[in-house]
Design an enzyme around this catalytic site. Structure first.
Site, PDB file in Angstrom:
ATOM      1  N   GLY A 189       0.808  -1.205   0.000  1.00  0.00           N
ATOM      2  CA  GLY A 189       0.000   0.000   0.000  1.00  0.00           C
ATOM      3  C   GLY A 189       0.839   1.251   0.000  1.00  0.00           C
ATOM      4  N   CYS A 190       1.165   1.726   1.214  1.00  0.00           N
ATOM      5  CA  CYS A 190       1.888   2.994   1.308  1.00  0.00           C
ATOM      6  C   CYS A 190       3.375   2.824   1.064  1.00  0.00           C
ATOM      7  CB  CYS A 190       1.671   3.618   2.673  1.00  0.00           C
ATOM      8  SG  CYS A 190       2.374   2.646   4.022  1.00  0.00           S
ATOM      9  N   GLY A 191       3.875   1.592   1.232  1.00  0.00           N
ATOM     10  CA  GLY A 191       5.285   1.350   0.976  1.00  0.00           C
ATOM     11  C   GLY A 191       6.160   1.457   2.187  1.00  0.00           C
TER      12      GLY A 191
ATOM     13  N   CYS B  34       4.681   0.796   5.499  1.00  0.00           N
ATOM     14  CA  CYS B  34       3.925   0.229   6.608  1.00  0.00           C
ATOM     15  C   CYS B  34       4.840  -0.640   7.458  1.00  0.00           C
ATOM     16  CB  CYS B  34       2.758  -0.608   6.086  1.00  0.00           C
ATOM     17  SG  CYS B  34       1.607   0.328   5.071  1.00  0.00           S
TER      18      CYS B  34
ATOM     19  N   GLU C 188       8.918   5.797  -2.809  1.00  0.00           N
ATOM     20  CA  GLU C 188       9.553   4.476  -2.798  1.00  0.00           C
ATOM     21  C   GLU C 188      10.126   4.131  -4.159  1.00  0.00           C
ATOM     22  OE1 GLU C 188       5.335   3.612  -1.340  1.00  0.00           O
ATOM     23  OE2 GLU C 188       6.337   5.303  -2.309  1.00  0.00           O
TER      24      GLU C 188
END
Length: 284
Positions: free
Chosen positions: A123-125, A127, A227
């Site tokens: 998802g956010c990279g 987590c 990322e």
């Protein structure tokens, strides 16, 4: 439970690429339904273990797994070079796939010291990151180089990219990451349901093929997030072009480390955000 002969059961059709399975769907077009066969992109949990110790679980497409193991390890700074990876064993189970990496003692010791938990990073990279100072790793500085990329080459690559993604054409559900030569020809493409995974697979493929990353450019079918910029910088990729826009942190990292960051790359149209000097001036 549906039998193997049941048309509702997912099976790999003759024309489906590896990484897709067939399904039956009711497709609504022009006010009517029709039952058709379609392909779905495979998404499974893939666990990465280093010297027997679990480190991360990703949701990914089970293609090019050795490229993924190496590329992820390099882009995350777990390994300093491909020489630190001795072997990758692919272990399949009913729960998913485990990539068991046998790595050098020094790399494994450094990994244990970092004590980072990356589970669920699709998802956010970031987590599972334990503190703010772990979010942005110090990027390497990338030199300008003695070559320039023409706008025509960039346009050629973006135009040809869709045809180089068979899994996307079948499923409509995957991202792609391509390595392109300075003439715009596409040299390598890797696909995955996750944009980070696709880039990791590409990085691993380039390293395994011993293709230098300081002359050419990477083209990704997603936004340019921080990322993606960090992974590109770690791999020595000096030009990162995305079909969607960049984020503020991606721009900040790209500017600081010397990446030429390009967004909204679609045919002859694109936007350059950092280090435009690597692009040749258009002919008058």
């Amino acid at each position: 439970m549906a039998s193997a002969s049941d048309p509702q059961s997912p099976t790999v059709p003759d024309d489906a690429p590896v990484g897709a399975i067939a399904c039956t769907e009711w497709r609504h077009r022009d006010g009517t339904f029709a039952q058709v066969r379609a392909a779905l992109a495979v998404e499974v949990p893939i666990a990465l273990q280093y010297n027997g110790i679990a480190h991360a679980v990703m949701l990914a497409t089970p293609l090019d797994l050795e490229d993924f193991a190496l590329g992820f390890s390099l882009s995350e700074g777990i390994l300093a070079s491909a020489a630190d990876l001795f072997h990758v064993e692919v272990q399949a189970s009913t729960l998913g796939i485990t990539l068991a990496l046998d790595v050098a003692t020094g790399a494994f010791t450094a990994l244990k010291q970092r004590r980072r938990s990356l589970a669920g990073r699709t998802g956010c990279g970031i987590c599972g990151t334990e503190s703010l100072d772990q979010v942005l790793r110090p990027p390497p500085h990338l030199p300008l180089g003695d070559w320039r990329l023409s706008t025509a080459a960039l346009a050629k690559a973006t135009t040809d990219l869709h045809e180089a993604q068979p899994l996307l054409q079948q499923t409509g559900a995957t991202h792609g990451a391509a390595w392109c030569a300075l003439d715009g020809s596409i040299v390598h493409v890797r696909e995955d349901v996750g944009r980070h995974n696709a880039l990791d697979k590409l990085i691993g493929a380039l390293v395994r093929a011993r293709i230098p990353t300081d002359r050419g450019f990477a083209l990704i079918t997603s936004r340019a997030s921080v990322e993606m910029a960090q992974k590109a910088a770690t791999a020595g990729i000096t030009i990162l072009a995305a079909v969607s826009g960049p984020t503020t942190l991606a721009l900040e990292v790209a500017d600081r480390c010397g990446i030429t960051l390009i967004g909204f790359a679609r045919g002859a149209n694109f936007s350059v955000y950092t280090h435009r000097a690597r692009l040749a001036e258009s002919a008058p």
